[in-house]
Design an enzyme around this catalytic site. Sequence first.
Site, PDB file in Angstrom:
ATOM      1  N   ASP A 191      -9.048  -0.244   2.947  1.00  0.00           N
ATOM      2  CA  ASP A 191      -8.355  -1.532   2.912  1.00  0.00           C
ATOM      3  C   ASP A 191      -9.362  -2.605   3.298  1.00  0.00           C
ATOM      4  OD1 ASP A 191      -5.873  -3.242   2.833  1.00  0.00           O
ATOM      5  OD2 ASP A 191      -6.457  -3.557   4.923  1.00  0.00           O
ATOM      6  N   GLU A 275      -8.102  -1.032  -3.366  1.00  0.00           N
ATOM      7  CA  GLU A 275      -7.034  -1.857  -3.907  1.00  0.00           C
ATOM      8  C   GLU A 275      -7.632  -2.907  -4.840  1.00  0.00           C
ATOM      9  OE1 GLU A 275      -3.029  -4.131  -2.211  1.00  0.00           O
ATOM     10  OE2 GLU A 275      -4.756  -3.783  -0.904  1.00  0.00           O
ATOM     11  N   ASP A 356      -3.613  -2.617   9.025  1.00  0.00           N
ATOM     12  CA  ASP A 356      -4.699  -2.275   8.099  1.00  0.00           C
ATOM     13  C   ASP A 356      -4.842  -0.766   7.929  1.00  0.00           C
ATOM     14  OD1 ASP A 356      -5.212  -4.982   7.816  1.00  0.00           O
ATOM     15  OD2 ASP A 356      -6.680  -5.012   9.445  1.00  0.00           O
TER      16      ASP A 356
END
Length: 418
Positions: A191, A275, A356
């Site tokens: 992340d 992502e 996170d």
Amino acid sequence: MHLRYSYRLYPTVGQRQALARTFGCARVVYNDALALRKAAWKADRSRIPTGALAKAVITDAKKTDARSWLGSVSVDALQSSIRDLDTAYRNFFDSLSGKRAGRPVGPPVFKSRKDGRQSLRFSRNGFRLRSNGKLNLAKIGDVRVKWSRALPADPSSVTIVLDPCGRYHASFVVDVEPGHLPEVEAEVGIDLGLTTYAVMSDGTVIDNPRFLRKAEKKLKAAQRALSRKAKGSRNRAKARRKVARAHAKVADTRKDWMHKQTTRIIRENQAVYLEDLNVHGLARTRLAKSVHDAGWSAFRRLLTEKAARYGRHVGVIGRYEPTSQVCSTCGVLDGPKPLNVRTWTCGACGTSHDRDLNAARNILAAGRADRLNACGGPVSPGVAIPRRARPVETGTHRNAGRTGRKPRAAGAAGIPAL
């Protein structure tokens, strides 16, 4: 696969003058060829073949008084300029037709002698590597090279680059076989962020180095000194190079840090999942400077390139997956949360999550689901084989309750079972 190896060059004063002359001639040939093609297209929508174009702007142009000085440089560098123009047009048309992925590419534009970065390319006929370690360039001579490492194979071409701060580099293209690393069992979801650069699903945290922010004081001082110099003066040219050197130091430090981090991640993990961040959109907000300083796109590109070279896998999940809203333990969608909420407790199972770290675990689960194509059920972190959805996970799809359709089972990252 083709790789680039870049090395620092240290030409003499005479060689710098010869390189400057070659830079100028290659730029003029490129601009002349572009002007001819634009004129032909405007006249009757015709395209001049590459051979006829090279004859017109190089062979025939040398015989005229206006372009007779083209004969003083290597013809190989001039022909490479025409090939670069062909590549620019091909990229433009591929972008229009959809063959080229990514952002749209515009048509070729004329090159300016005032550009801070100058470059020219030599094919196999225009350069050779001497036994004493020097690089011989046609009609330039033997140039001293700082060899930081050996080339893995014979290069097919070399690009000479002059950057804005006055440094010369030689970029070699070599064809090598991918060297796959031994397989490992570890997989990780990452992340990316601004407060911390990266949080991994195994709990590892990478702090944000903020190279540009740390150098802002020196950059501002150098920029103020540049603004006070008279335009066209030698002092202004010196101040401009000082600003360019400060920016180059930031860029080089960031690049070195990214190479080290991505190499370590690729070596330690068999699969890496990220992502799909909308970097272009975030770079237009008030966070633009911090987003550019982070360099997420370069980080992802380096991971992808090194994974292809070393036999690893890099997966990218959709940007609309609710990775920060789903409990990575039970898979319940807990709803959106403001950015100031860094920890939260799941209302279904009572697990306390770091925002996170929970997102990184959900990214890992979603990436595994996409990679393994888990049609029989979701894939949660730590589960290698797809399993059936548990009853507690039913009805957690983010569209459930709004469309009136029967909700599908969702996995540990809120990924519906397909």
